[in-house]
Structure formats: structure tokens, C-alpha cells
Scaffold this motif. Structure first.
Motif, PDB file in Angstrom:
ATOM      1  N   UNK A  16       0.835  -1.207   0.000  1.00 51.64           N
ATOM      2  CA  UNK A  16       0.000   0.000   0.000  1.00 51.64           C
ATOM      3  C   UNK A  16       0.866   1.251   0.000  1.00 51.64           C
ATOM      4  N   UNK A  17       1.891   1.273   0.817  1.00 53.28           N
ATOM      5  CA  UNK A  17       2.785   2.438   0.858  1.00 53.28           C
ATOM      6  C   UNK A  17       3.477   2.652  -0.483  1.00 53.28           C
ATOM      7  N   UNK A  18       3.917   1.588  -1.125  1.00 59.53           N
ATOM      8  CA  UNK A  18       4.553   1.701  -2.447  1.00 59.53           C
ATOM      9  C   UNK A  18       3.547   2.234  -3.460  1.00 59.53           C
ATOM     10  N   UNK A  19       2.310   1.725  -3.415  1.00 63.37           N
ATOM     11  CA  UNK A  19       1.252   2.162  -4.318  1.00 63.37           C
ATOM     12  C   UNK A  19       0.962   3.645  -4.100  1.00 63.37           C
ATOM     13  N   UNK A  20       0.857   4.055  -2.821  1.00 66.51           N
ATOM     14  CA  UNK A  20       0.551   5.455  -2.519  1.00 66.51           C
ATOM     15  C   UNK A  20       1.697   6.375  -2.924  1.00 66.51           C
ATOM     16  N   UNK A  21       2.918   5.906  -2.847  1.00 68.94           N
ATOM     17  CA  UNK A  21       4.052   6.696  -3.308  1.00 68.94           C
ATOM     18  C   UNK A  21       3.963   6.918  -4.814  1.00 68.94           C
ATOM     19  N   UNK A  22       3.607   5.878  -5.552  1.00 67.55           N
ATOM     20  CA  UNK A  22       3.425   6.012  -7.003  1.00 67.55           C
ATOM     21  C   UNK A  22       2.236   6.922  -7.298  1.00 67.55           C
ATOM     22  N   UNK A  23       1.178   6.805  -6.502  1.00 67.28           N
ATOM     23  CA  UNK A  23       0.009   7.672  -6.646  1.00 67.28           C
ATOM     24  C   UNK A  23       0.425   9.126  -6.481  1.00 67.28           C
TER      25      UNK A  23
END
Length: 69
Positions: A16-23
Motif C-alpha cells: 500500500x505504501x509503495x502504491x501510494x508513493x506512485x500515486x
């Protein structure tokens, strides 16, 4: 000892943190946000929901900032 009790992030939290960073990077790149951007709890919950259903970070940006018809 579980990840929760050891201070380590779970696999879900790490992804989730990786996804939110990309977001964040995508939202910044196309001009929807500027630093410092403060993520409120309601938006964070929405983003986690988008992550959970399999949206890409770019789709998540469109879901948050896109025009509703």
C-alpha cells in the motif's frame, strides 16, 4: 512475534505504501498536487479502497481528482 508487534510493516502495508508513493508521484507529475501535500484520513481511506480493488496509482489519481459526470 507478528509484524504488528515487532514494528515491521505487513505485506499489505508495504505494498500500500509503495502504491501510494506512485500515486503521489503521478498526481504531482500531472499537476494535481504540490508539496507539501497533507493526506487527510478520509482521502487515505479512499485510496486504500482503490488499492484494495486493484486500481493502478494513475487510476487512483483519476478517481480522486477526476471530474464526475
Amino acid at each position: 512475534m507478528s509484524a504488528e508487534h515487532s514494528g515491521e510493516l505487513s505485506r499489505h502495508e508495504t505494498e500500500l505504501r509503495a502504491w501510494m508513493s506512485k500515486w503521489y508521484d503521478h498526481a504531482f507529475a500531472i499537476g494535481f498536487i504540490r508539496p507539501p501535500f497533507i493526506l487527510d484520513d478520509a482521502t487515505a481511506s479512499r485510496l486504500e479502497g482503490y488499492f484494495n480493488v486493484g486500481l493502478t496509482p494513475a487510476e487512483g489519481v483519476n478517481a480522486i481528482f477526476g471530474v464526475v459526470h
